[in-house]
Design an enzyme around this catalytic site. Structure first.
Site, PDB file in Angstrom:
ATOM      1  N   LYS A 277       6.632   0.195 -13.520  1.00  0.00           N
ATOM      2  CA  LYS A 277       7.950  -0.393 -13.268  1.00  0.00           C
ATOM      3  C   LYS A 277       8.277  -1.357 -14.398  1.00  0.00           C
ATOM      4  CE  LYS A 277       8.562  -3.060  -9.558  1.00  0.00           C
ATOM      5  NZ  LYS A 277       8.893  -3.203  -8.120  1.00  0.00           N
TER       6      LYS A 277
ATOM      7  N   GLY B 264       0.780  -1.240   0.000  1.00  0.00           N
ATOM      8  CA  GLY B 264       0.000   0.000   0.000  1.00  0.00           C
ATOM      9  C   GLY B 264       0.805   1.280   0.000  1.00  0.00           C
TER      10      GLY B 264
ATOM     11  N   ASP C 118      -4.114  -5.946  -6.197  1.00  0.00           N
ATOM     12  CA  ASP C 118      -2.923  -6.776  -6.017  1.00  0.00           C
ATOM     13  C   ASP C 118      -3.373  -8.212  -5.781  1.00  0.00           C
ATOM     14  OD1 ASP C 118       0.254  -5.954  -5.174  1.00  0.00           O
ATOM     15  OD2 ASP C 118      -0.390  -8.001  -4.743  1.00  0.00           O
TER      16      ASP C 118
ATOM     17  N   TRP D 246       2.345   2.969  -2.455  1.00  0.00           N
ATOM     18  CA  TRP D 246       1.960   3.916  -3.512  1.00  0.00           C
ATOM     19  C   TRP D 246       0.534   4.416  -3.295  1.00  0.00           C
ATOM     20  CZ3 TRP D 246       3.953   3.135  -9.165  1.00  0.00           C
ATOM     21  CH2 TRP D 246       5.349   3.188  -9.164  1.00  0.00           C
TER      22      TRP D 246
END
Length: 208
Positions: free
Chosen positions: A162, A61, A81, A63
């Site tokens: 990413k 959590g 997620d 971000w």
């Protein structure tokens, strides 16, 4: 007593000596990853009050904490997620495997008929240490995230993900450039030097 491997012991030592880990504990962030997003935010001002945002690979959590604070009460944040994540006020959390169609559909249902301003992704597969295995897995997640972004972003919206240097990177970068007005790479100082991770930023979605 279970014997830890040398690499595991080294990771633990590095983790607990990491200044960003210590700072995260002090500042109340759930992970050091918060500082990666904060550094990118400082440079690029991606997140603004009232925005609608999707956060992929959100657990634990870090971000989502940063994003929720920056978008404020008028904003909207959908986080997802495969792992559990403790709740964050005003954050819609969808737990499940993003590679599965039903989880993607749950995210699309949460977005509804509207579109979002920003998609951020800190997703990474479980790394085996074998590049021939890890890179295809990582790129597959990147491709799925880009596919979602092209479905839900408003024209002019932004995409931060990413990504790891390796096989498939150049082709992916080329694909992102066809969909966004401006594409840049970011390597935050809080990203470990030995890590191959970078962050790709696509600004100005051209529209589906």
């Amino acid at each position: 007593m279970v014997q830890r491997s040398k690499s595991s012991a080294n990771w633990l030592r590095e983790h607990f000596n990491d200044p960003f880990v210590k700072q995260a504990q002090k500042d109340g962030y759930r992970s050091r990853a918060s500082y990666k997003l904060l550094e990118i935010q400082e440079k690029d001002r991606l997140i603004r009050p009232g925005m609608s945002v999707i956060d992929l690979g959100a657990a634990p959590g870090g971000w989502s904490q940063v994003t929720s604070r920056l978008i404020g009460g008028q904003g909207r944040l959908i986080a997802s997620d495969i792992l559990e994540m403790d709740s964050i006020p005003d954050v819609t959390f969808i737990q499940g495997d993003f590679t599965q169609d039903e989880v993607l559909q749950q995210i699309l249902d949460a977005v509804g008929d509207s579109h979002v301003d920003l998609v951020i992704s800190d997703m990474a597969p479980n790394m085996s240490g074998t590049p021939e295995v890890d890179m295809p897995r990582a790129m597959f997640l990147c491709e799925l995230a880009l596919d979602l972004a092209t479905r839900v972003l408003k024209p002019g919206g932004d995409f931060l993900i990413k990504i790891f240097q390796g096989e498939g990177f150049d082709m992916y970068l080329k694909d992102v450039r066809t969909k966004f007005d401006k594409v840049q790479m970011r390597k935050p100082s809080s990203s470990r030097d030995r890590s191959r991770e970078q962050y790709l930023l696509g600004k100005g979605f051209k529209g589906a």
